[in-house]
Write a protein that holds these residues in place. Sequence first.
Motif, short mmCIF file in Angstrom:
data_model
loop_
_atom_site.label_atom_id
_atom_site.label_comp_id
_atom_site.label_asym_id
_atom_site.label_seq_id
_atom_site.Cartn_x
_atom_site.Cartn_y
_atom_site.Cartn_z
N ASN A 34 8.23 -6.11 4.74
CA ASN A 34 9.38 -6.89 4.28
C ASN A 34 9.31 -7.12 2.77
OD1 ASN A 34 10.44 -7.25 6.91
ND2 ASN A 34 8.91 -8.83 7.30
N GLY A 35 9.50 -6.08 2.01
CA GLY A 35 9.45 -6.19 0.56
C GLY A 35 9.19 -4.85 -0.07
N ILE A 36 9.11 -4.83 -1.40
CA ILE A 36 8.87 -3.61 -2.15
C ILE A 36 7.37 -3.48 -2.40
CG2 ILE A 36 9.38 -2.36 -4.27
CD1 ILE A 36 11.91 -4.10 -4.51
N GLU A 37 6.80 -2.38 -1.93
CA GLU A 37 5.36 -2.17 -2.10
C GLU A 37 5.11 -1.32 -3.34
OE1 GLU A 37 1.60 -1.14 0.78
OE2 GLU A 37 3.38 0.12 0.93
N LYS A 38 4.21 -1.82 -4.20
CA LYS A 38 3.87 -1.11 -5.43
C LYS A 38 2.36 -0.97 -5.55
CE LYS A 38 5.97 -1.92 -9.27
NZ LYS A 38 6.50 -2.60 -10.48
N LYS A 39 1.95 0.05 -6.24
CA LYS A 39 0.53 0.28 -6.48
C LYS A 39 0.04 -0.67 -7.56
CE LYS A 39 -2.79 3.93 -7.64
NZ LYS A 39 -2.94 5.34 -8.04
N LEU A 40 -1.13 -1.24 -7.35
CA LEU A 40 -1.70 -2.19 -8.31
C LEU A 40 -2.08 -1.48 -9.60
CD1 LEU A 40 -2.49 -5.23 -8.21
CD2 LEU A 40 -4.82 -4.48 -7.74
N PRO A 41 -1.77 -2.06 -10.76
CA PRO A 41 -2.17 -1.45 -12.04
C PRO A 41 -3.68 -1.22 -12.10
CG PRO A 41 -0.61 -3.24 -12.41
CD PRO A 41 -0.98 -3.29 -10.95
N GLU A 42 -4.07 -0.12 -12.71
CA GLU A 42 -5.48 0.27 -12.73
C GLU A 42 -6.36 -0.78 -13.42
OE1 GLU A 42 -8.80 2.44 -11.86
OE2 GLU A 42 -6.75 2.66 -11.12
N LYS A 43 -5.87 -1.40 -14.48
CA LYS A 43 -6.71 -2.39 -15.18
C LYS A 43 -6.98 -3.62 -14.31
CE LYS A 43 -2.94 -4.76 -17.67
NZ LYS A 43 -2.46 -5.19 -19.01
N VAL A 44 -6.05 -3.91 -13.41
CA VAL A 44 -6.26 -5.03 -12.49
C VAL A 44 -7.28 -4.62 -11.43
CG1 VAL A 44 -5.16 -6.63 -10.88
CG2 VAL A 44 -3.92 -5.86 -12.89
N GLU A 45 -7.21 -3.38 -10.95
CA GLU A 45 -8.20 -2.86 -10.01
C GLU A 45 -9.61 -2.96 -10.60
OE1 GLU A 45 -7.92 -2.03 -6.94
OE2 GLU A 45 -6.08 -0.91 -6.52
N ILE A 46 -9.74 -2.58 -11.87
CA ILE A 46 -11.05 -2.60 -12.54
C ILE A 46 -11.55 -4.04 -12.67
CG2 ILE A 46 -12.25 -2.12 -14.71
CD1 ILE A 46 -10.35 0.29 -15.06
N ALA A 47 -10.65 -4.95 -13.02
CA ALA A 47 -11.03 -6.36 -13.15
C ALA A 47 -11.54 -6.92 -11.83
CB ALA A 47 -9.84 -7.18 -13.65
N ILE A 48 -10.86 -6.55 -10.74
CA ILE A 48 -11.28 -7.01 -9.40
C ILE A 48 -12.66 -6.43 -9.07
CG2 ILE A 48 -10.79 -6.87 -6.93
CD1 ILE A 48 -7.82 -6.86 -7.68
N ASP A 49 -12.86 -5.14 -9.37
CA ASP A 49 -14.16 -4.51 -9.12
C ASP A 49 -15.28 -5.24 -9.85
OD1 ASP A 49 -13.35 -2.53 -7.38
OD2 ASP A 49 -12.99 -1.05 -8.95
N ASP A 50 -15.01 -5.58 -11.10
CA ASP A 50 -16.03 -6.27 -11.91
C ASP A 50 -16.37 -7.63 -11.32
OD1 ASP A 50 -16.11 -4.15 -13.62
OD2 ASP A 50 -14.91 -5.09 -15.20
#
Length: 407
Positions: A34-50
Motif C-alpha cells: 500500500n504505497g510506493i516502494e523505492k530503493k534506499l539510497p546507497e549512503k543511507v545503506e552504508i550508514a546503517i551498516d556502520d
Amino acid sequence: MQTLNIEPDITLKNFKYIIVSILFTAGLFTGVVNGIEKKLPEKVEIAIDDIITAGKIDTKDIASDKNIQILYEFIVSAADDGNLWKMKPRRKANGAIIIKSYKIPFEKVLNINLDIELPDAAFFYGVLRHSKKINLSPECKKFFSKTSKRLNTNEVLESAYLSTESITPNIQSGAYYTYTNTRTITRANINGTEMQISISDMIGPSTFSMRGITVGPIEDGVFYYSQKPGMNMPGVTWIKSQMYISSTITIYLEMPDKKTAVAMFSWQSAGWKGVNIIKSYHIYTVLEDTFKTFGNVFGNTKVNSKKAREIVRKVKNMNLKEKKGFYDKYCNYVKQWGYKKPSGLNRFKKSTFTKIFNEKSLTNMKQDYIDILIIQEAIRTLIGEPTWSAKSMLKIVGKNRNSGQTN
C-alpha cells in the motif's frame, strides 16, 4: 529396461519441501504493497551498516557522527513523502522502512517511551500480545529517569537491557511467536535537536509457531490465542514455523511545529526448516499496523505517561477477583464470535476458529498475559475505542427489527 539412478529419500524430501514451500509462501501474503516502494539510497545503506557493525552510536561526539547526520537528513527529507523504502538483505533477512511525521510533541513520545513502568504492548496492541523489560541494571534504571527529559546540546547517553516479546497472530497464517531481544537505546541532542534511537535484535530463534486468530472486526485488534502448534493455512497446519531474525532500528526525531518524525528500519526472517519466506512487502504490513496504532494512541490528547502509568498500577493492584471479572468479558466476547454460525455458501463449513478453539486454553491464559490484555483495553477505552469490554454482552448475530441496531 533402463532405470534412472535416483536416491529415493532425497527425491521425496525435496519434493515434500517444494510442495510445502509453495503452499506456505502462497498462503501467507498476497504481496500487495500500500504505497510506493523505492530503493534506499546507497549512503543511507552504508550508514546503517556502520551503525550495525559498531553495535552502538559514537557517544564521544554525536554532533560529528557522520552516520547519524546521514540518517537525520534522510529522515527529515522523507518523513512526509509517503514512500515505502526497501533495504538490502542483512544476515539473509529482508528489510523494509517506513518513515512518517506526526503532529505529536517529541516530549510526549519521550515520556511514554522512557517510562520504565510502561510496557510496549500496552500501546502497540495491534502487533504485540505481551512485552516485558528484564535484567534492568541500576545504571539502566538511572538512564531511563535521566533521559526522559531534554538533554544538553550535543549530549548523548546510551544503555542496554533485555526484553521479552510475544506478538499477535499473523492475519494470514495465524502464527504467533515469543522471543527475547537485546535492546540498546541511545538518547541524543544534536545541535539542539532531540533524538531517540532504539536498536532491537532478537536472540533467536523464537519459539515455534502457535495458532491464533482475530476475533471480531480486524481493526479492533482482538485475538484468540490457542495452545495448538502450527499454522492456520489449509494443507500446512502442521508446520511449526519459527522466526530466525528480527532486527529493528527505530528512530524518533524532534521536528519543528511540535511534530515528531518516526522511522522504523526492520529486517525479518521466518519460515520452515531454516528457509526464510519473508519478503519486504510482508514487513510493511506489520510496520503499517505499528504506525497506525502509534498515531491513534500517542496522537490522542487523552493519552500521556501519567495516565498510562495510573492504568498499569491500577491493574497491577487489582485483586484476582477483579481481574477475573474483566477477563470473563474478554472470554465471553471471544466465545460469542467463535460460535457465530457461518451464513450463505459457508454455512456448512467448519470455521478456522472452530478448528482451533479450546475453552481450556482460553480460561488458562497466563496471569501476566491477562494483565496486559486488561491494560490494552484500558488504553483503548481512554482514547474512546473500547472493544471486548464494551461489546462482550452484545449478541453478535441478529438485529432488532424495530431499531435496526445490533442487540
